[in-house]
Design a protein around this motif. Structure first.
Motif: not given
Length: 589
Positions: A72-73, A116, A70, A120, A123, A42
Protein backbone atom coordinates in the motif's frame (compact mmCIF):
# COMPACT_ATOMS: atom_id res chain seq x y z
CA UNK A 1 -30.99 -5.71 3.82
CA UNK A 2 -27.39 -6.32 4.73
CA UNK A 3 -26.03 -3.68 7.07
CA UNK A 4 -23.98 -2.12 4.34
CA UNK A 5 -20.52 -0.96 5.23
CA UNK A 6 -21.42 2.60 4.26
CA UNK A 7 -23.73 2.83 7.29
CA UNK A 8 -20.60 3.33 9.39
CA UNK A 9 -17.89 3.80 6.78
CA UNK A 10 -19.16 4.73 3.35
CA UNK A 11 -20.23 8.27 4.19
CA UNK A 12 -16.58 8.97 4.97
CA UNK A 13 -15.78 8.35 1.29
CA UNK A 14 -17.38 11.75 0.66
CA UNK A 15 -19.42 10.63 -2.37
CA UNK A 16 -21.43 13.84 -2.49
CA UNK A 17 -24.41 14.09 -4.85
CA UNK A 18 -23.80 17.68 -5.88
CA UNK A 19 -20.78 19.94 -6.22
CA UNK A 20 -22.59 23.16 -5.36
CA UNK A 21 -21.62 24.89 -2.14
CA UNK A 22 -18.89 26.97 -0.67
CA UNK A 23 -15.24 26.11 -0.48
CA UNK A 24 -13.87 25.27 2.96
CA UNK A 25 -10.85 27.45 2.37
CA UNK A 26 -10.53 31.08 3.36
CA UNK A 27 -7.39 33.15 3.61
CA UNK A 28 -7.36 32.78 7.40
CA UNK A 29 -7.96 29.05 7.60
CA UNK A 30 -6.02 27.68 4.64
CA UNK A 31 -2.82 26.89 6.54
CA UNK A 32 -4.72 25.48 9.51
CA UNK A 33 -6.68 23.06 7.32
CA UNK A 34 -3.47 21.73 5.78
CA UNK A 35 -2.42 20.14 9.07
CA UNK A 36 -2.23 16.35 9.15
CA UNK A 37 -4.73 14.79 11.59
CA UNK A 38 -3.90 11.15 10.88
CA UNK A 39 -1.48 9.02 8.87
CA UNK A 40 -1.81 5.55 7.40
CA UNK A 41 1.60 4.01 6.84
CA UNK A 42 2.65 1.79 3.96
CA UNK A 43 2.27 -1.91 4.64
CA UNK A 44 2.03 -5.24 2.84
CA UNK A 45 -1.18 -7.25 2.38
CA UNK A 46 -0.84 -10.88 1.34
CA UNK A 47 -3.77 -12.79 -0.13
CA UNK A 48 -3.80 -16.53 -0.75
CA UNK A 49 -5.45 -17.48 -4.03
CA UNK A 50 -6.28 -20.84 -5.57
CA UNK A 51 -4.98 -21.25 -9.13
CA UNK A 52 -6.67 -23.66 -11.55
CA UNK A 53 -4.13 -26.00 -13.20
CA UNK A 54 -6.68 -27.81 -15.34
CA UNK A 55 -7.17 -31.58 -15.21
CA UNK A 56 -4.68 -34.36 -14.73
CA UNK A 57 -4.42 -37.42 -17.03
CA UNK A 58 -7.29 -39.07 -15.13
CA UNK A 59 -9.58 -36.07 -15.54
CA UNK A 60 -9.31 -34.79 -11.96
CA UNK A 61 -9.14 -31.04 -11.35
CA UNK A 62 -5.73 -29.77 -10.29
CA UNK A 63 -5.06 -26.59 -8.33
CA UNK A 64 -2.33 -24.93 -6.34
CA UNK A 65 -2.22 -21.91 -4.05
CA UNK A 66 -0.21 -18.75 -4.54
CA UNK A 67 0.60 -15.82 -2.29
CA UNK A 68 -0.15 -12.43 -3.88
CA UNK A 69 1.38 -9.44 -2.07
CA UNK A 70 0.11 -5.88 -2.40
CA UNK A 71 2.14 -2.96 -1.01
CA UNK A 72 0.00 0.00 0.00
CA UNK A 73 0.94 3.65 -0.33
CA UNK A 74 1.27 5.91 2.73
CA UNK A 75 -1.61 8.36 3.16
CA UNK A 76 -1.98 11.63 5.03
CA UNK A 77 -5.43 12.68 6.21
CA UNK A 78 -5.71 16.42 6.57
CA UNK A 79 -7.76 18.67 8.77
CA UNK A 80 -9.45 19.78 5.54
CA UNK A 81 -10.69 16.21 4.98
CA UNK A 82 -12.03 16.04 8.53
CA UNK A 83 -13.91 19.33 8.33
CA UNK A 84 -15.34 18.31 4.95
CA UNK A 85 -16.50 14.96 6.33
CA UNK A 86 -18.19 16.54 9.36
CA UNK A 87 -19.90 19.19 7.23
CA UNK A 88 -21.13 16.69 4.63
CA UNK A 89 -22.60 14.42 7.33
CA UNK A 90 -23.67 17.08 9.81
CA UNK A 91 -27.31 16.07 10.23
CA UNK A 92 -26.64 12.38 10.91
CA UNK A 93 -23.64 13.05 13.13
CA UNK A 94 -25.47 15.69 15.16
CA UNK A 95 -28.21 13.19 15.90
CA UNK A 96 -25.63 10.62 16.97
CA UNK A 97 -23.28 12.80 19.03
CA UNK A 98 -25.33 15.85 20.04
CA UNK A 99 -23.00 18.29 21.81
CA UNK A 100 -20.19 15.75 22.26
CA UNK A 101 -17.88 17.54 19.83
CA UNK A 102 -14.77 15.70 21.00
CA UNK A 103 -16.43 12.37 20.28
CA UNK A 104 -17.73 13.71 16.98
CA UNK A 105 -14.34 14.73 15.60
CA UNK A 106 -12.53 11.65 16.91
CA UNK A 107 -15.18 9.51 15.22
CA UNK A 108 -14.67 11.45 11.99
CA UNK A 109 -10.94 10.79 12.00
CA UNK A 110 -11.55 7.10 12.71
CA UNK A 111 -13.94 6.84 9.76
CA UNK A 112 -11.53 8.58 7.38
CA UNK A 113 -8.67 6.28 8.33
CA UNK A 114 -10.95 3.24 8.04
CA UNK A 115 -11.82 4.23 4.48
CA UNK A 116 -8.14 4.20 3.55
CA UNK A 117 -7.66 0.80 5.20
CA UNK A 118 -10.70 -0.64 3.43
CA UNK A 119 -9.57 0.64 0.04
CA UNK A 120 -6.16 -0.91 0.68
CA UNK A 121 -7.77 -4.28 1.33
CA UNK A 122 -10.00 -3.98 -1.76
CA UNK A 123 -7.01 -3.13 -3.93
CA UNK A 124 -5.20 -6.19 -2.59
CA UNK A 125 -8.21 -8.36 -3.46
CA UNK A 126 -8.34 -6.81 -6.93
CA UNK A 127 -4.66 -7.55 -7.48
CA UNK A 128 -5.24 -11.13 -6.34
CA UNK A 129 -8.14 -11.48 -8.78
CA UNK A 130 -10.70 -12.02 -6.00
CA UNK A 131 -12.65 -8.87 -6.93
CA UNK A 132 -13.28 -7.88 -10.55
CA UNK A 133 -12.16 -4.37 -11.42
CA UNK A 134 -10.71 -2.40 -14.28
CA UNK A 135 -7.02 -1.49 -14.40
CA UNK A 136 -5.94 1.95 -13.26
CA UNK A 137 -8.14 4.82 -12.13
CA UNK A 138 -11.50 5.57 -13.73
CA UNK A 139 -10.27 8.57 -15.74
CA UNK A 140 -7.47 6.48 -17.29
CA UNK A 141 -8.97 3.00 -16.99
CA UNK A 142 -8.08 -0.03 -19.06
CA UNK A 143 -11.04 -2.40 -19.23
CA UNK A 144 -10.12 -6.07 -19.13
CA UNK A 145 -11.84 -8.74 -21.26
CA UNK A 146 -14.39 -6.21 -22.53
CA UNK A 147 -16.06 -6.24 -19.08
CA UNK A 148 -17.35 -2.70 -18.54
CA UNK A 149 -19.62 -3.61 -15.62
CA UNK A 150 -17.77 -1.87 -12.77
CA UNK A 151 -16.52 0.92 -15.02
CA UNK A 152 -20.05 1.72 -16.18
CA UNK A 153 -21.35 1.70 -12.62
CA UNK A 154 -18.84 4.38 -11.63
CA UNK A 155 -19.46 6.38 -14.79
CA UNK A 156 -23.23 6.44 -14.24
CA UNK A 157 -22.75 7.69 -10.68
CA UNK A 158 -20.41 10.42 -11.90
CA UNK A 159 -23.03 11.62 -14.36
CA UNK A 160 -25.58 11.50 -11.57
CA UNK A 161 -23.46 14.04 -9.70
CA UNK A 162 -23.05 16.14 -12.84
CA UNK A 163 -26.81 16.18 -13.48
CA UNK A 164 -27.63 17.02 -9.85
CA UNK A 165 -25.19 19.91 -9.86
CA UNK A 166 -26.44 21.26 -13.18
CA UNK A 167 -30.01 21.14 -11.86
CA UNK A 168 -29.01 22.99 -8.68
CA UNK A 169 -27.18 25.65 -10.70
CA UNK A 170 -30.19 26.06 -12.97
CA UNK A 171 -32.50 26.46 -9.98
CA UNK A 172 -30.18 29.03 -8.40
CA UNK A 173 -30.48 31.17 -11.51
CA UNK A 174 -34.26 30.70 -11.64
CA UNK A 175 -34.56 31.76 -7.99
CA UNK A 176 -32.51 34.88 -8.70
CA UNK A 177 -34.98 35.72 -11.47
CA UNK A 178 -37.96 35.04 -9.16
CA UNK A 179 -39.07 32.23 -11.47
CA UNK A 180 -40.35 28.76 -10.43
CA UNK A 181 -37.62 26.20 -9.93
CA UNK A 182 -37.70 22.79 -11.59
CA UNK A 183 -37.52 19.27 -10.18
CA UNK A 184 -36.61 16.04 -11.91
CA UNK A 185 -39.17 13.75 -10.38
CA UNK A 186 -42.59 15.34 -10.23
CA UNK A 187 -43.48 16.16 -6.65
CA UNK A 188 -40.73 14.22 -4.89
CA UNK A 189 -36.99 13.77 -5.02
CA UNK A 190 -35.65 10.38 -6.06
CA UNK A 191 -32.18 9.48 -4.91
CA UNK A 192 -30.79 7.21 -7.58
CA UNK A 193 -27.99 7.12 -10.09
CA UNK A 194 -30.53 8.28 -12.66
CA UNK A 195 -33.55 10.56 -12.40
CA UNK A 196 -35.89 7.57 -12.17
CA UNK A 197 -35.10 4.04 -10.97
CA UNK A 198 -34.39 1.45 -13.63
CA UNK A 199 -36.26 -1.83 -13.42
CA UNK A 200 -34.13 -4.31 -11.39
CA UNK A 201 -33.60 -6.84 -14.17
CA UNK A 202 -32.18 -4.02 -16.28
CA UNK A 203 -29.66 -3.05 -13.61
CA UNK A 204 -26.22 -4.56 -13.18
CA UNK A 205 -25.80 -7.59 -10.94
CA UNK A 206 -22.99 -10.02 -10.32
CA UNK A 207 -24.09 -12.32 -13.12
CA UNK A 208 -24.48 -9.68 -15.84
CA UNK A 209 -21.42 -8.54 -17.75
CA UNK A 210 -21.66 -5.29 -19.69
CA UNK A 211 -19.53 -5.58 -22.80
CA UNK A 212 -19.93 -2.03 -24.07
CA UNK A 213 -19.13 1.31 -22.50
CA UNK A 214 -22.16 3.21 -21.22
CA UNK A 215 -22.66 6.68 -22.65
CA UNK A 216 -25.08 9.36 -21.40
CA UNK A 217 -28.05 9.67 -23.73
CA UNK A 218 -28.53 12.70 -25.96
CA UNK A 219 -31.70 13.46 -23.98
CA UNK A 220 -29.49 14.41 -21.00
CA UNK A 221 -27.39 17.00 -22.80
CA UNK A 222 -27.90 20.45 -21.23
CA UNK A 223 -28.72 23.36 -23.52
CA UNK A 224 -30.24 21.24 -26.30
CA UNK A 225 -33.89 20.86 -25.29
CA UNK A 226 -36.76 23.23 -24.63
CA UNK A 227 -37.27 26.81 -25.72
CA UNK A 228 -34.51 29.37 -26.23
CA UNK A 229 -34.70 30.58 -22.62
CA UNK A 230 -34.29 27.05 -21.25
CA UNK A 231 -31.40 26.26 -23.59
CA UNK A 232 -29.66 29.49 -22.61
CA UNK A 233 -30.19 28.75 -18.92
CA UNK A 234 -28.77 25.24 -19.18
CA UNK A 235 -25.76 26.38 -21.20
CA UNK A 236 -24.99 28.93 -18.50
CA UNK A 237 -25.34 26.19 -15.87
CA UNK A 238 -22.79 24.14 -17.81
CA UNK A 239 -20.38 27.09 -17.91
CA UNK A 240 -20.74 27.55 -14.15
CA UNK A 241 -20.26 23.84 -13.56
CA UNK A 242 -16.95 23.91 -15.41
CA UNK A 243 -15.95 26.94 -13.35
CA UNK A 244 -16.78 25.05 -10.14
CA UNK A 245 -14.39 22.26 -11.18
CA UNK A 246 -11.71 24.82 -11.97
CA UNK A 247 -12.14 26.59 -8.63
CA UNK A 248 -12.09 23.37 -6.63
CA UNK A 249 -8.75 22.22 -8.01
CA UNK A 250 -7.30 25.72 -7.91
CA UNK A 251 -7.96 25.97 -4.16
CA UNK A 252 -6.83 22.44 -3.29
CA UNK A 253 -3.35 22.24 -1.75
CA UNK A 254 -3.26 18.46 -2.40
CA UNK A 255 -3.04 18.90 -6.18
CA UNK A 256 0.22 17.48 -7.57
CA UNK A 257 2.29 18.55 -10.55
CA UNK A 258 0.99 15.52 -12.45
CA UNK A 259 -2.60 16.54 -11.65
CA UNK A 260 -1.95 20.04 -12.97
CA UNK A 261 -0.69 18.68 -16.29
CA UNK A 262 -3.82 16.58 -16.69
CA UNK A 263 -6.04 19.54 -15.79
CA UNK A 264 -4.27 21.56 -18.47
CA UNK A 265 -5.12 18.93 -21.11
CA UNK A 266 -8.73 18.85 -19.91
CA UNK A 267 -9.07 22.61 -20.28
CA UNK A 268 -7.66 22.48 -23.78
CA UNK A 269 -10.16 19.79 -24.83
CA UNK A 270 -13.08 21.64 -23.23
CA UNK A 271 -12.17 24.85 -25.05
CA UNK A 272 -11.85 23.06 -28.39
CA UNK A 273 -15.26 21.40 -28.06
CA UNK A 274 -16.90 24.62 -26.89
CA UNK A 275 -15.46 26.57 -29.81
CA UNK A 276 -16.28 23.97 -32.49
CA UNK A 277 -19.51 22.28 -31.33
CA UNK A 278 -20.84 24.37 -28.46
CA UNK A 279 -20.76 24.00 -24.70
CA UNK A 280 -23.62 21.47 -24.66
CA UNK A 281 -21.27 18.95 -26.29
CA UNK A 282 -18.76 19.22 -23.46
CA UNK A 283 -21.26 17.18 -21.42
CA UNK A 284 -20.46 13.69 -22.82
CA UNK A 285 -16.74 14.12 -22.18
CA UNK A 286 -16.68 16.09 -18.91
CA UNK A 287 -17.40 12.97 -16.87
CA UNK A 288 -14.16 11.35 -18.03
CA UNK A 289 -11.85 14.29 -17.38
CA UNK A 290 -9.26 14.27 -14.64
CA UNK A 291 -10.92 17.45 -13.37
CA UNK A 292 -14.14 15.57 -12.67
CA UNK A 293 -12.31 12.52 -11.37
CA UNK A 294 -10.26 14.57 -8.93
CA UNK A 295 -13.20 16.60 -7.60
CA UNK A 296 -15.80 13.83 -7.36
CA UNK A 297 -15.09 10.71 -9.42
CA UNK A 298 -12.38 9.36 -7.14
CA UNK A 299 -14.74 9.38 -4.18
CA UNK A 300 -17.45 7.65 -6.21
CA UNK A 301 -14.96 5.05 -7.40
CA UNK A 302 -14.02 4.35 -3.81
CA UNK A 303 -17.63 3.89 -2.72
CA UNK A 304 -18.05 1.28 -5.45
CA UNK A 305 -14.93 -0.51 -4.27
CA UNK A 306 -16.38 -0.61 -0.76
CA UNK A 307 -19.60 -2.06 -2.18
CA UNK A 308 -17.52 -4.66 -4.04
CA UNK A 309 -15.91 -5.64 -0.73
CA UNK A 310 -19.35 -6.00 0.84
CA UNK A 311 -20.34 -8.43 -1.94
CA UNK A 312 -17.08 -10.34 -1.54
CA UNK A 313 -17.51 -10.75 2.21
CA UNK A 314 -21.05 -12.09 1.90
CA UNK A 315 -20.86 -14.19 -1.27
CA UNK A 316 -20.80 -17.49 0.64
CA UNK A 317 -23.57 -16.71 3.12
CA UNK A 318 -26.33 -19.35 3.09
CA UNK A 319 -29.71 -19.77 4.81
CA UNK A 320 -31.34 -23.20 5.10
CA UNK A 321 -34.96 -24.05 4.29
CA UNK A 322 -35.45 -25.24 7.87
CA UNK A 323 -34.49 -21.85 9.25
CA UNK A 324 -36.99 -20.09 7.02
CA UNK A 325 -39.72 -22.59 7.88
CA UNK A 326 -39.13 -22.07 11.60
CA UNK A 327 -39.46 -18.29 11.12
CA UNK A 328 -42.71 -18.81 9.21
CA UNK A 329 -44.23 -21.06 11.87
CA UNK A 330 -43.31 -18.66 14.66
CA UNK A 331 -44.83 -15.70 12.81
CA UNK A 332 -47.99 -17.61 11.90
CA UNK A 333 -48.51 -18.79 15.49
CA UNK A 334 -48.06 -15.26 16.79
CA UNK A 335 -50.43 -13.63 14.29
CA UNK A 336 -53.16 -16.28 14.34
CA UNK A 337 -53.34 -16.12 18.13
CA UNK A 338 -53.36 -12.30 18.18
CA UNK A 339 -55.32 -10.91 15.24
CA UNK A 340 -58.61 -12.77 15.83
CA UNK A 341 -59.29 -10.96 19.10
CA UNK A 342 -57.18 -7.88 18.41
CA UNK A 343 -58.05 -6.47 15.00
CA UNK A 344 -56.29 -3.20 15.83
CA UNK A 345 -53.00 -5.11 15.94
CA UNK A 346 -53.78 -6.44 12.46
CA UNK A 347 -54.60 -2.90 11.26
CA UNK A 348 -51.26 -1.66 12.63
CA UNK A 349 -49.41 -4.45 10.83
CA UNK A 350 -51.11 -3.62 7.53
CA UNK A 351 -50.55 0.12 7.81
CA UNK A 352 -46.91 -0.49 8.72
CA UNK A 353 -46.30 -2.81 5.75
CA UNK A 354 -45.33 -5.68 8.04
CA UNK A 355 -45.16 -9.23 6.71
CA UNK A 356 -48.61 -10.71 7.35
CA UNK A 357 -49.26 -14.45 6.98
CA UNK A 358 -52.64 -14.57 8.72
CA UNK A 359 -55.60 -12.38 7.66
CA UNK A 360 -58.64 -12.23 9.97
CA UNK A 361 -60.70 -10.36 7.33
CA UNK A 362 -60.65 -9.06 3.75
CA UNK A 363 -60.81 -5.36 4.62
CA UNK A 364 -57.60 -4.51 2.77
CA UNK A 365 -56.65 -4.42 -0.89
CA UNK A 366 -53.79 -3.09 -3.01
CA UNK A 367 -53.61 -0.63 -5.88
CA UNK A 368 -50.77 0.52 -8.09
CA UNK A 369 -50.60 3.77 -9.97
CA UNK A 370 -48.68 5.89 -12.44
CA UNK A 371 -48.32 9.57 -11.53
CA UNK A 372 -48.12 12.08 -14.36
CA UNK A 373 -47.31 15.20 -12.36
CA UNK A 374 -48.27 18.82 -12.68
CA UNK A 375 -45.29 20.98 -13.51
CA UNK A 376 -44.08 23.40 -10.85
CA UNK A 377 -45.70 26.22 -12.82
CA UNK A 378 -49.03 24.36 -12.91
CA UNK A 379 -48.82 23.68 -9.17
CA UNK A 380 -48.29 27.39 -8.57
CA UNK A 381 -51.30 28.20 -10.76
CA UNK A 382 -53.46 25.71 -8.87
CA UNK A 383 -52.39 27.08 -5.50
CA UNK A 384 -53.13 30.64 -6.61
CA UNK A 385 -56.56 29.61 -7.91
CA UNK A 386 -57.47 27.80 -4.66
CA UNK A 387 -56.53 30.92 -2.69
CA UNK A 388 -59.08 33.05 -4.52
CA UNK A 389 -61.98 34.42 -2.53
CA UNK A 390 -65.27 32.47 -2.74
CA UNK A 391 -63.95 29.84 -5.14
CA UNK A 392 -66.00 26.64 -4.86
CA UNK A 393 -64.85 23.03 -4.71
CA UNK A 394 -66.46 22.37 -8.09
CA UNK A 395 -64.64 25.32 -9.65
CA UNK A 396 -61.33 24.08 -8.26
CA UNK A 397 -61.94 20.61 -9.69
CA UNK A 398 -62.80 22.09 -13.09
CA UNK A 399 -59.68 24.26 -13.10
CA UNK A 400 -57.54 21.31 -12.01
CA UNK A 401 -58.96 19.17 -14.81
CA UNK A 402 -58.09 21.87 -17.33
CA UNK A 403 -54.52 21.93 -16.02
CA UNK A 404 -54.37 18.13 -16.34
CA UNK A 405 -55.15 18.35 -20.04
CA UNK A 406 -52.05 20.51 -20.46
CA UNK A 407 -49.67 18.15 -18.63
CA UNK A 408 -46.63 17.21 -20.71
CA UNK A 409 -44.95 13.96 -19.74
CA UNK A 410 -42.12 11.90 -21.16
CA UNK A 411 -41.46 8.16 -21.33
CA UNK A 412 -38.34 7.10 -19.46
CA UNK A 413 -35.33 5.62 -21.22
CA UNK A 414 -32.55 4.24 -19.02
CA UNK A 415 -33.98 6.16 -16.08
CA UNK A 416 -34.21 9.53 -17.85
CA UNK A 417 -36.95 11.51 -19.58
CA UNK A 418 -36.86 10.98 -23.33
CA UNK A 419 -37.37 14.62 -24.20
CA UNK A 420 -37.67 13.81 -27.87
CA UNK A 421 -41.11 12.28 -27.13
CA UNK A 422 -43.38 14.73 -25.26
CA UNK A 423 -46.76 13.12 -24.55
CA UNK A 424 -50.15 14.22 -23.25
CA UNK A 425 -52.10 12.38 -20.58
CA UNK A 426 -54.52 11.14 -23.25
CA UNK A 427 -51.71 9.73 -25.37
CA UNK A 428 -50.18 7.87 -22.43
CA UNK A 429 -53.60 6.60 -21.36
CA UNK A 430 -54.20 5.25 -24.87
CA UNK A 431 -50.86 3.44 -24.89
CA UNK A 432 -51.55 1.97 -21.46
CA UNK A 433 -55.00 0.82 -22.58
CA UNK A 434 -53.56 -0.84 -25.69
CA UNK A 435 -51.05 -2.69 -23.49
CA UNK A 436 -53.28 -3.58 -20.55
CA UNK A 437 -56.76 -4.15 -21.93
CA UNK A 438 -55.96 -7.54 -23.54
CA UNK A 439 -54.31 -8.72 -20.29
CA UNK A 440 -57.25 -8.09 -17.95
CA UNK A 441 -58.08 -11.82 -17.90
CA UNK A 442 -54.48 -12.80 -17.05
CA UNK A 443 -53.67 -11.31 -13.64
CA UNK A 444 -50.05 -12.49 -13.67
CA UNK A 445 -49.19 -10.94 -17.01
CA UNK A 446 -51.24 -7.83 -16.21
CA UNK A 447 -49.38 -7.28 -12.93
CA UNK A 448 -45.98 -7.62 -14.61
CA UNK A 449 -47.02 -5.41 -17.53
CA UNK A 450 -48.24 -2.61 -15.26
CA UNK A 451 -44.95 -2.75 -13.36
CA UNK A 452 -43.20 -2.21 -16.70
CA UNK A 453 -45.46 0.78 -17.37
CA UNK A 454 -44.62 2.23 -13.97
CA UNK A 455 -40.94 2.26 -14.89
CA UNK A 456 -41.83 3.72 -18.29
CA UNK A 457 -44.06 6.63 -17.25
CA UNK A 458 -44.38 7.05 -13.46
CA UNK A 459 -42.75 9.81 -11.38
CA UNK A 460 -43.89 8.81 -7.85
CA UNK A 461 -40.82 7.35 -6.12
CA UNK A 462 -42.94 5.18 -3.82
CA UNK A 463 -44.41 3.27 -6.76
CA UNK A 464 -41.09 1.97 -8.10
CA UNK A 465 -40.18 -1.52 -6.93
CA UNK A 466 -43.37 -1.69 -4.85
CA UNK A 467 -44.42 -5.22 -5.77
CA UNK A 468 -47.71 -5.20 -3.88
CA UNK A 469 -48.59 -1.56 -4.47
CA UNK A 470 -50.24 0.80 -1.98
CA UNK A 471 -52.43 -0.83 0.66
CA UNK A 472 -55.93 0.63 1.03
CA UNK A 473 -58.40 -0.01 3.85
CA UNK A 474 -61.82 -0.71 2.34
CA UNK A 475 -64.03 0.34 5.25
CA UNK A 476 -62.67 2.88 7.69
CA UNK A 477 -63.51 2.74 11.38
CA UNK A 478 -65.58 5.52 12.90
CA UNK A 479 -63.48 8.66 13.17
CA UNK A 480 -60.54 7.11 11.28
CA UNK A 481 -58.67 9.51 8.98
CA UNK A 482 -58.08 8.88 5.30
CA UNK A 483 -54.54 7.78 4.43
CA UNK A 484 -54.48 9.10 0.87
CA UNK A 485 -55.85 12.12 -0.93
CA UNK A 486 -59.62 11.75 -1.10
CA UNK A 487 -59.78 11.48 -4.90
CA UNK A 488 -57.19 8.69 -4.87
CA UNK A 489 -58.95 6.79 -2.07
CA UNK A 490 -62.37 7.17 -3.72
CA UNK A 491 -61.06 5.80 -7.01
CA UNK A 492 -59.37 2.89 -5.21
CA UNK A 493 -62.61 1.89 -3.50
CA UNK A 494 -64.51 2.26 -6.77
CA UNK A 495 -62.14 -0.27 -8.30
CA UNK A 496 -62.60 -2.58 -5.32
CA UNK A 497 -66.37 -2.58 -5.90
CA UNK A 498 -66.57 -2.48 -9.70
CA UNK A 499 -63.40 -3.90 -11.26
CA UNK A 500 -61.61 -7.22 -11.14
CA UNK A 501 -58.03 -7.73 -10.04
CA UNK A 502 -55.78 -7.07 -13.03
CA UNK A 503 -57.83 -4.21 -14.47
CA UNK A 504 -56.89 -0.57 -14.99
CA UNK A 505 -59.23 2.30 -14.12
CA UNK A 506 -59.17 4.15 -17.42
CA UNK A 507 -60.62 7.38 -16.07
CA UNK A 508 -57.78 9.73 -15.07
CA UNK A 509 -57.82 10.38 -11.33
CA UNK A 510 -56.78 13.98 -10.68
CA UNK A 511 -55.34 15.20 -7.38
CA UNK A 512 -53.24 18.23 -6.48
CA UNK A 513 -50.18 16.20 -7.52
CA UNK A 514 -51.34 15.56 -11.06
CA UNK A 515 -52.98 12.65 -12.86
CA UNK A 516 -53.00 9.12 -11.43
CA UNK A 517 -53.56 6.13 -13.70
CA UNK A 518 -54.67 3.41 -11.29
CA UNK A 519 -54.50 -0.39 -11.37
CA UNK A 520 -56.38 -2.89 -9.15
CA UNK A 521 -53.52 -5.07 -7.92
CA UNK A 522 -54.91 -7.56 -5.38
CA UNK A 523 -57.30 -8.27 -2.51
CA UNK A 524 -56.41 -9.89 0.79
CA UNK A 525 -58.30 -13.09 1.66
CA UNK A 526 -59.17 -14.26 5.19
CA UNK A 527 -57.08 -17.13 6.45
CA UNK A 528 -53.52 -18.43 6.31
CA UNK A 529 -51.05 -17.86 3.49
CA UNK A 530 -48.67 -20.67 2.64
CA UNK A 531 -44.92 -20.08 2.88
CA UNK A 532 -44.56 -20.80 -0.85
CA UNK A 533 -47.46 -18.58 -1.89
CA UNK A 534 -46.59 -15.59 -4.03
CA UNK A 535 -47.10 -12.18 -2.46
CA UNK A 536 -48.61 -10.74 -5.65
CA UNK A 537 -50.39 -12.00 -8.77
CA UNK A 538 -47.23 -11.13 -10.71
CA UNK A 539 -45.43 -13.93 -8.84
CA UNK A 540 -42.25 -11.92 -8.35
CA UNK A 541 -41.64 -12.92 -4.74
CA UNK A 542 -42.86 -15.58 -2.31
CA UNK A 543 -43.37 -15.36 1.43
CA UNK A 544 -40.39 -17.69 1.69
CA UNK A 545 -38.25 -14.98 0.03
CA UNK A 546 -39.50 -12.30 2.40
CA UNK A 547 -38.91 -14.37 5.53
CA UNK A 548 -35.48 -15.44 4.36
CA UNK A 549 -34.25 -11.86 4.01
CA UNK A 550 -33.86 -10.90 7.72
CA UNK A 551 -32.09 -14.19 8.46
CA UNK A 552 -29.72 -13.53 5.57
CA UNK A 553 -29.21 -9.98 6.81
CA UNK A 554 -28.11 -11.21 10.22
CA UNK A 555 -25.76 -13.70 8.58
CA UNK A 556 -24.29 -10.98 6.35
CA UNK A 557 -23.78 -8.71 9.33
CA UNK A 558 -21.92 -11.48 11.11
CA UNK A 559 -19.63 -11.93 8.09
CA UNK A 560 -18.86 -8.23 8.05
CA UNK A 561 -18.33 -8.06 11.83
CA UNK A 562 -15.88 -10.96 11.61
CA UNK A 563 -13.87 -9.18 8.90
CA UNK A 564 -14.02 -5.94 10.86
CA UNK A 565 -12.63 -7.49 14.03
CA UNK A 566 -10.01 -9.67 12.34
CA UNK A 567 -8.79 -7.40 9.54
CA UNK A 568 -9.94 -3.81 9.84
CA UNK A 569 -9.29 -3.35 13.57
CA UNK A 570 -5.91 -5.05 13.32
CA UNK A 571 -4.78 -2.80 10.48
CA UNK A 572 -6.10 0.27 12.29
CA UNK A 573 -4.07 -0.53 15.39
CA UNK A 574 -0.98 -1.57 13.43
CA UNK A 575 -0.76 0.98 10.64
CA UNK A 576 -2.49 4.25 11.64
CA UNK A 577 -1.43 7.14 13.81
CA UNK A 578 -3.77 9.85 15.06
CA UNK A 579 -2.39 13.37 15.63
CA UNK A 580 -4.96 14.67 18.07
CA UNK A 581 -3.08 17.88 18.82
CA UNK A 582 -3.68 19.14 15.27
CA UNK A 583 -7.47 18.99 15.50
CA UNK A 584 -8.33 19.19 19.21
CA UNK A 585 -8.98 22.91 18.77
CA UNK A 586 -12.13 21.98 16.82
CA UNK A 587 -13.90 21.01 20.05
CA UNK A 588 -11.97 23.19 22.51
CA UNK A 589 -13.04 26.50 20.98
Amino acid sequence: MFKKIFLIILSAALAVTTLCGCSFFTHDTERDLQQVVATVSSYEITKTVVVDDGEDEDGFAQTHTEQITHTTKPVNIYKYDLVQYINNNASNLSYQFGSDYEGLYKYGVRMLTNVELIINDVDALIKAGEIKWYEGTYDEATVKDDDYTQYNTVKKKIYGVIDSTLLNLKNEMLENRNQPTVSTSGDSDISTDTTYPVKPEEENDEDVVETEEWEPSYARYPGVWGDDDNQSLEKEAMRRFIQILENRVKEDFRVTKEDKEKFKEDRKTIEEITDTKGIAYVYPMIGQTHLMYYVSGRQLERTEKITALQNYLTKNVEVSDAEVMNAYRALLNEQSSTYVDNVSAFDSAMSGNSTVVYYPNDNYFYVKHILLPFSDEQKAQLTAYKNRVNVTKEQIETFRAQLAEAIVAYPHVAGEDDKTRPMTVAQIMNEIKAKMYPLAVNTREADLAFDDLIYLYNTDPGAFGNNKGYVVKYKLDAGESETYMQEFADAARYMRENLSVGEVYYEPVITDYGVHIMYFASVTKPGVVNINDYTTPGQVQTYYDILKEPIETARNNAAYNKWQSEVLMYNYNAHTKIHESTFSDLWKR
